[in-house]
Design a protein around this motif. Sequence first.
Motif, PDB file in Angstrom:
ATOM      1  N   UNK A   1       0.857  -1.137  -0.090  1.00  0.00           N
ATOM      2  CA  UNK A   1      -0.184   0.037   0.025  1.00  0.00           C
ATOM      3  C   UNK A   1       0.869   1.773   0.077  1.00  0.00           C
ATOM      4  N   UNK A   2       2.103   1.580   1.196  1.00  0.00           N
ATOM      5  CA  UNK A   2       2.526   2.395   0.920  1.00  0.00           C
ATOM      6  C   UNK A   2       3.442   3.044  -0.946  1.00  0.00           C
ATOM      7  N   UNK A   3       3.732   1.993  -1.246  1.00  0.00           N
ATOM      8  CA  UNK A   3       4.285   1.610  -3.077  1.00  0.00           C
ATOM      9  C   UNK A   3       3.110   2.311  -4.025  1.00  0.00           C
ATOM     10  N   UNK A   4       1.565   2.444  -3.181  1.00  0.00           N
ATOM     11  CA  UNK A   4       0.330   2.760  -3.988  1.00  0.00           C
ATOM     12  C   UNK A   4       0.996   4.552  -3.981  1.00  0.00           C
ATOM     13  N   UNK A   5       1.021   4.738  -2.654  1.00  0.00           N
ATOM     14  CA  UNK A   5       0.619   5.990  -1.578  1.00  0.00           C
ATOM     15  C   UNK A   5       2.211   6.967  -2.415  1.00  0.00           C
ATOM     16  N   UNK A   6       3.406   6.033  -2.714  1.00  0.00           N
ATOM     17  CA  UNK A   6       4.965   6.575  -3.002  1.00  0.00           C
ATOM     18  C   UNK A   6       4.575   7.168  -3.970  1.00  0.00           C
ATOM     19  N   UNK A   7       3.661   6.499  -5.071  1.00  0.00           N
ATOM     20  CA  UNK A   7       4.122   6.293  -6.574  1.00  0.00           C
ATOM     21  C   UNK A   7       3.269   8.115  -6.991  1.00  0.00           C
TER      22      UNK A   7
ATOM     23  N   UNK B   1       7.444   7.637   6.289  1.00  0.00           N
ATOM     24  CA  UNK B   1       6.615   8.179   5.174  1.00  0.00           C
ATOM     25  C   UNK B   1       7.783   9.748   4.882  1.00  0.00           C
ATOM     26  N   UNK B   2       6.884   9.760   6.033  1.00  0.00           N
ATOM     27  CA  UNK B   2       6.534  11.631   5.458  1.00  0.00           C
ATOM     28  C   UNK B   2       8.412  12.124   6.268  1.00  0.00           C
TER      29      UNK B   2
ATOM     30  N   UNK C   1      -3.503   1.195  -1.243  1.00  0.00           N
ATOM     31  CA  UNK C   1      -3.042   2.265  -0.924  1.00  0.00           C
ATOM     32  C   UNK C   1      -3.070   3.270   0.738  1.00  0.00           C
ATOM     33  N   UNK C   2      -2.182   3.670   1.439  1.00  0.00           N
ATOM     34  CA  UNK C   2      -2.338   3.656   2.519  1.00  0.00           C
ATOM     35  C   UNK C   2      -3.168   4.587   3.443  1.00  0.00           C
ATOM     36  N   UNK C   3      -4.275   5.489   3.374  1.00  0.00           N
ATOM     37  CA  UNK C   3      -5.137   6.246   2.993  1.00  0.00           C
ATOM     38  C   UNK C   3      -6.406   4.852   3.225  1.00  0.00           C
ATOM     39  N   UNK C   4      -6.724   4.451   1.968  1.00  0.00           N
ATOM     40  CA  UNK C   4      -7.817   3.564   1.914  1.00  0.00           C
ATOM     41  C   UNK C   4      -7.149   2.146   2.950  1.00  0.00           C
ATOM     42  N   UNK C   5      -6.381   1.825   3.727  1.00  0.00           N
ATOM     43  CA  UNK C   5      -5.557   0.788   4.217  1.00  0.00           C
ATOM     44  C   UNK C   5      -6.605   1.537   5.461  1.00  0.00           C
ATOM     45  N   UNK C   6      -6.072   2.543   5.948  1.00  0.00           N
ATOM     46  CA  UNK C   6      -6.007   2.984   7.106  1.00  0.00           C
ATOM     47  C   UNK C   6      -7.888   3.160   6.436  1.00  0.00           C
ATOM     48  N   UNK C   7      -8.101   3.876   6.349  1.00  0.00           N
ATOM     49  CA  UNK C   7      -9.639   3.995   5.963  1.00  0.00           C
ATOM     50  C   UNK C   7     -10.515   2.922   6.492  1.00  0.00           C
ATOM     51  N   UNK C   8      -9.791   1.602   5.856  1.00  0.00           N
ATOM     52  CA  UNK C   8     -10.893  -0.343   6.211  1.00  0.00           C
ATOM     53  C   UNK C   8     -10.913  -0.442   7.516  1.00  0.00           C
ATOM     54  N   UNK C   9      -9.400  -0.568   7.887  1.00  0.00           N
ATOM     55  CA  UNK C   9      -9.116  -0.204   9.194  1.00  0.00           C
ATOM     56  C   UNK C   9      -9.923   0.265   9.836  1.00  0.00           C
ATOM     57  N   UNK C  10     -10.283   1.575   9.671  1.00  0.00           N
ATOM     58  CA  UNK C  10     -11.112   2.520  10.677  1.00  0.00           C
ATOM     59  C   UNK C  10     -12.364   1.739  10.947  1.00  0.00           C
ATOM     60  N   UNK C  11     -12.781   1.666   9.509  1.00  0.00           N
ATOM     61  CA  UNK C  11     -14.131   1.020   9.468  1.00  0.00           C
ATOM     62  C   UNK C  11     -14.758   0.030  10.853  1.00  0.00           C
ATOM     63  N   UNK C  12     -13.600  -1.094  10.108  1.00  0.00           N
ATOM     64  CA  UNK C  12     -13.998  -2.318  10.927  1.00  0.00           C
ATOM     65  C   UNK C  12     -13.042  -2.372  12.478  1.00  0.00           C
TER      66      UNK C  12
END
Lengths: 259, 253
Positions: A58-64, A231-232, A204-215
């Motif tokens: 996921x980090x790779x996708x965000x990084x791109x 990363x930052x 991406x990390x954002x969507x990973x975060x969102x899914x984890x949050x929703x569950x």
Amino acid sequence: MKKWASIKSNLPSALLIAGVLLLWELVTGAADLPEFILPAPSTIALSLAANFYLLIGHAGVTLTAVLGGLALAILVAMLLAIAMDRWKPLKQALYPLLVISQAIPIFALAPLMLIWFGVGLLPKVLIVALVCFFPLAVNLIEGFNQVDPEAINLMQTMQADRWMIMRSVQLPSALPYFFSGLKIAATYSVLGAIIGEWLGARAGLGIYMLRAMNSFRTSDVFASIIVVIILSLAFFKLVELSAWLVMPWKRKPKNSTED
Amino acid sequence: MRLIDKLLLEGISSTYFSGEQRLPVLDNISLHVQAGEFVTVLGPSGSGKSTILKTAAGLLKPDRGRVLIGGHETTGTPQLVGYMPQQDLLFPWKTLKQNAALPLLAAKSGTGEAYARVEEMLPVFGLESFADYYPFQLSGGMRQRAALLRTMLIESNLMLLDEPFASLDALTRENMQDWLLDIWGRFKRSVLFVTHSIDEAIYLSDRIYVISERPGKNALEQDIELPRPRTKSILASRNFATYKQVFINALAS
Ligand SMILES: Nc1ncnc2c1ncn2[C@@H]1O[C@H](COP(=O)(O)OP(=O)(O)O)[C@@H](O)[C@H]1O
Ligand SMILES: [Mg+2]
């Protein structure tokens, strides 16, 4: 010597972080908090380890998206700054707008990008490019403004052409400004990509975060936050490193000898 | 009949504007430099000496008057001249060699060729082991010599030097003066030199123009008939003292 000094000066901060983590671990253990409210640092570490490869993916996708957006922003800002330096009317028209636009929360434009360009990579690249563009452009233009007119005079008495003056005087003297813009842009860029992904993405990390949050997998949320922070920080350090590499003349030792 | 002057300034008047303020700096200045001559503009600080050099280089357009180089009018058009501004203006982002090579690169030499030429000149300027140093790593005297080397590599017989030694300590300054005379003798250039030091002006020049306080006007034109090559012994000579008194009087009035 130098290394030891820097370790020594960072020691108090490291101790503080270690202390907070320890306290956190003890409090979550003793207070019997539900894990979805506040997982213990050890639980977070386990989540990080268990999902390591997933997170890397996921980090790779965000990084791109981050790199693409940053590259686009640098390119456009550079071209615009050069154009504005060459055609003063363009500068007179655009510069005030650029300065004002700094006050606009560009992140608020993110939903539009998704409406117009879907949920793929492109809208994220554009969001990152948008948020990075303004600090880069404003700093570069300021850098070009600060060029010593005497230096340009001198080049004219050598009959240097415009391109040579740009290359050997204007660009290098604007570089420190460029890099301070790039430092701001680097921190915005990761945030921009994450916000883009929150609004809709396949990976991406954002969507990973969102899914984890929703569950309610709060430890996974923490794990992804840690990856975002790393990363930052890495990005920021990378900018500092490239500034150091690109501007060897700025590597003055603090105790440089006078004649 | 006189030969065509290398440099001729005719009735130059100049004004700076900052906002509403207008500041007249030059009032009807005329001067000339013949081929191979070493001519100095001497005047108090703020009298417009730097403005004269910039006007001569074509970097400033005067309100009135003309600039001719080699008989051609060049007023207000930047010319290929060996102009050395008052600050040494070595670019901090370039090494000594890269700085000195700028005039050659501007004249479209290849990089390798330009660097080779610079390397060849470095010993003349006592800089042979400093080619790859950045300006901040050099002493004040070395920076001045590097700036002079760069000026010398501009393919022009006319050099305009703006207080090149003002920032140096007395000893370095005296060495640099001898050294400049040596270089000037070797390379046969015409020089217009600016200083506010009377001793420096007399020691170096064939002719001296004294400029009054702002707005700068021609106050005195004086030939210096001291033998060349000049050595420090003339500083103690009667003639030198006589000239010095003339300039002290001229600057005082
Ligand atoms: N670009 C400028 N704009 C306004 N005033 C200037 C500018 N350059 C010089 N001056 C002023 O003009 C006067 C003459 O300057 P200058 O030619 O540098 O004198 P000098 O070289 O003899 O010290 C000074 O009072 C200076 O402050
Ligand atoms: Mg001056």
